[in-house]
Design a protein around this motif. Structure first.
Motif, short mmCIF file in Angstrom:
data_model
loop_
_atom_site.label_atom_id
_atom_site.label_comp_id
_atom_site.label_asym_id
_atom_site.label_seq_id
_atom_site.Cartn_x
_atom_site.Cartn_y
_atom_site.Cartn_z
N UNK A 124 -9.45 1.01 -5.86
CA UNK A 124 -8.31 1.38 -5.01
C UNK A 124 -8.02 0.27 -3.99
N UNK A 125 -6.74 0.11 -3.62
CA UNK A 125 -6.36 -0.92 -2.63
C UNK A 125 -6.29 -0.36 -1.21
N UNK A 126 -6.47 0.95 -1.06
CA UNK A 126 -6.40 1.56 0.26
C UNK A 126 -7.36 2.74 0.34
N UNK B 259 -8.60 7.99 -1.56
CA UNK B 259 -9.53 8.48 -2.58
C UNK B 259 -9.39 9.99 -2.71
N UNK B 260 -10.35 10.62 -3.43
CA UNK B 260 -10.27 12.07 -3.68
C UNK B 260 -10.39 12.90 -2.41
N UNK B 261 -10.94 12.31 -1.37
CA UNK B 261 -11.19 13.07 -0.13
C UNK B 261 -10.12 12.84 0.94
N UNK B 262 -9.09 12.08 0.61
CA UNK B 262 -8.08 11.71 1.61
C UNK B 262 -6.70 12.15 1.15
N UNK B 263 -5.95 12.73 2.07
CA UNK B 263 -4.56 13.11 1.78
C UNK B 263 -3.64 11.93 2.10
N UNK B 264 -2.88 11.48 1.10
CA UNK B 264 -2.00 10.31 1.29
C UNK B 264 -0.58 10.62 0.83
#
Length: 646
Positions: free
Chosen positions: A619-621, A624-629
């Motif tokens: 990933x470039x930022x 991940x699975x644990x972050x809301x984007x």
């Protein structure tokens, strides 16, 4: 023998007498010209030409006499004959007058050539600079044209009518019509009658009625013209010849100069007539106009400090009614020629007539925003306000956008006529700076066509953009605001090239040379996206097809691989973190294969391309699975990259 000697003596006497007669005719013509009796001087000089006089002075004075009487076609004829005598016969000022005269007969290319000659002969001429920064002036005028509708008025006479002004719902204007029986009040300059102030009342039909003299107190045997009234209509500033008790007062050259006077209305009568403190016997002050606050008086003058034949000036009006020292509005507005007939609106838009800025004919009408003069353009109003003739003395109502101006164009009733107009669209005064240059290969010096050229301001905001021509040249417009700017050149297989410049009220044209370095073969391990300054290849959510924006990027990868046929590339595709890892590995692998297939179909040998999918493992930022984007942040991870592997 004796008879032959007598015959020769007689011939000599006749020749001497003829030469003396010719000299006397030249002296008389020169005196008429020096006395500003141009109407008579034209007849006298033309008679001299018919008798074989082809001197530069005769052609020049004939040109000038016609030029000052706005007979531009005739002026062009005589200036042309002057120019034909050789490059040393025509001086710099007459180069310009010839150029203006040629514009009035629509010989614009020839006119431009004479302006270019003036530029070469007289560095620093403001008129030349105005032309250099507006070489496409005809195109710009055409783009601005059509912004008005115009109509002629019934108030026009067979004589000269011009310089209207607003007064208590009426208009006051200058006219050469003469209502007195047997009047011989005629000016030798152009054989026209002297000027008086008249008034007219608007009718319900949109024309005027009740046309008559404005004031017996203000009208005299001198010239009166160009009025400006305070909003209450009780104070007037107007133009009159320098004189005493109705008699002309002349300077050392025998000229009665123009002056501005002020009067106030009391009990229906104009009283307290006073001359403005900056009037003088040896120069003219004319054509007053007041700003909204009525604390500034704008006018035209050739007083000391004037750049040309007449400039626009402004003087403070103090609360006690006294006036401050006049200030010249400077070279952005004024030139070595005529700037005259100013009018200032309630929004501080200054209209003026000029033959020193690029235009369609003699005098054109221009406008600029004096609140922000430094960053405001000088705008030619275009057709139908302007024409190949003299157009001048414009006024406009700030609320209704209706106004009036004068012109000596053909099909009028008199030598000058007043026209009404309606403004259909507002003027754009954004000040633009011409930026021109060339794009070259930094190493070889070869010109580069089809390069993208972009101008950025100090905030990195794009100002304008263009493509270099087949000869590598480019031209575009930037802002003339003070500050730092950057011009960037981009071309496939080249690194970006840039040049900086600072705009500090300098030249209206910025010359730029952009040097671009050709991209060299990238070393093993290089990410081509970064090396070629490309965006990554992005994919839609859950999809593996090549998007239209991705094909544009892939074309640049293709260009690189064609340029370096030994280069081998590994395609590395990625997904965002949504869905499970196994799904994302499979999806990214399909994306890698889709990208490889596209490149092979475009002619790249399959032995030069490898690739696979990495799913969500790189990933470039932080998404991940644990972050809301956001969708935008997830998009940055759905990509393909190109890494040089050999």
């Amino acid at each position: 023998m004796r008879n032959k000697i007598l015959h020769l003596c007689l011939v000599s006497v006749i020749a001497l007498s003829s030469a003396n007669a010719q000299d006397r005719k030249i002296t008389k013509a020169n005196k008429s010209f020096a006395d500003y009796n141009y109407y008579k001087a034209i007849d006298q000089y033309e008679a001299l030409v018919e008798n074989g006089n082809t001197s530069p002075e005769t052609y020049q004075n004939l040109g000038d006499a016609n030029y000052f009487n706005a007979s531009y076609r005739e002026a062009a004829k005589w200036y042309g004959m002057l120019a034909d005598l050789g490059p040393d016969a025509i001086d710099k000022e007459h180069m310009y007058r010839y150029a203006v005269s040629l514009r009035t007969i629509e010989k614009y290319d020839e006119s431009d050539q004479w302006i270019a000659k003036l530029n070469a002969a007289k560095q620093g001429d403001q008129r030349g600079r105005n032309f250099s920064s507006n070489r496409d002036y005809l195109k710009k005028i055409a783009e601005r044209s059509g912004g008005y509708t115009i109509d002629s008025l019934s108030i026009n006479s067979s004589e000269s009518d011009f310089s209207p002004s607003f007064h208590k719902g009426n208009i006051v204007f200058s006219t050469a019509r003469d209502t007195s029986i047997g009047s011989k009040n005629v000016h030798n300059w152009n054989k026209k009658e002297f000027l008086n102030l008249y008034t007219a009342t608007p009718s319900s039909s949109g024309d005027f009625m009740d046309i008559g003299p404005f004031s017996g107190k203000l009208n005299t045997k001198l010239h009166e013209s160009s009025t400006a009234f305070t909003k209450d209509g009780n104070t007037v500033y107007f133009t009159r010849n320098n004189g005493i008790d109705g008699r002309f007062r002349r300077d050392d050259d025998g000229v009665s100069r123009l002056q501005i006077y002020r009067a106030t209305l009391k009990n229906g009568k104009w009283e307290n007539l006073e001359s403005m403190p900056f009037n003088a016997d040896n120069y003219s002050v004319a054509h007053p106009t007041l700003n909204k606050a009525e604390d500034k008086l704008y006018f035209s003058s050739d007083m000391p400090g004037t750049m040309g034949q007449s400039d626009i000036w402004v003087a403070e009006i103090r609360k006690n009614g006294s006036l401050g020292t006049p200030v010249n509005l400077g070279p952005k507005i004024n030139s070595e020629s005529k700037e005259t007939f100013p009018f200032i609106t309630e929004d501080d838009i200054l209209y003026f007539a000029s033959d020193g800025h690029p235009g369609l004919g003699g005098m054109d009408i221009f406008a600029t925003d004096v609140k922000n003069l430094e960053n405001s353009d000088i705008v030619n109003l275009g057709e139908p306000i302007n024409s190949i003739y003299d157009d001048f003395s414009l006024i406009i109502d700030n609320d209704t956008k209706q106004g009036y101006f004068a012109s000596n164009r053909v099909n009028g009733r008199g030598s000058d006529d007043i026209y009404s107009f309606l403004e259909l669209r507002p003027l754009d005064f954004e000040c633009l700076k011409d930026i021109a240059g060339i794009v070259k290969d930094k190493k070889t010096g070869a010109i580069l066509s089809n390069a993208n050229v972009i101008v950025y301001d100090s905030k990195n905001e794009k100002i304008s953009e263009t493509i270099s021509n087949t000869d590598g040249t480019f031209a575009l417009e930037g802002r003339c605001n003070e500050g730092n700017y950057m011009v960037v050149g981009e071309k496939e297989s080249y690194e970006k090239g840039a040049a900086n410049f600072e705009n500090k009220n300098g030249s209206p044209v910025e010359r730029i040379e952009l040097l671009l370095s050709q991209v060299e073969q990238a070393p093993t391990g290089t990410n081509l996206a970064k090396y070629l300054k490309l965006e990554p290849i992005y994919f839609d959510f859950g999809r593996s097809f090549i998007r239209a924006d991705a094909r544009i990027i892939l074309e640049k990868v293709l260009a690189y691989m064609r340029k370096y046929p030994s280069a081998k590339v590994d395609v590395r595709s990625h997904t965002d973190s949504r869905a499970n890892n196994a799904y994302n590995i499979a999806l990214s692998d399909r994306r890698a294969k889709s990208t490889i297939t596209y490149l092979i179909k475009q002619g790249i040998d399959k032995s030069r391309i490898t690739g696979r999918g990495y799913g969500e493992t790189q990933l470039t930022n932080e998404c991940d699975d644990n972050t809301s984007c956001s969708k935008e942040k997830h998009q940055r991870n759905r990509r393909s990259e190109f890494v040089v592997v050999g």
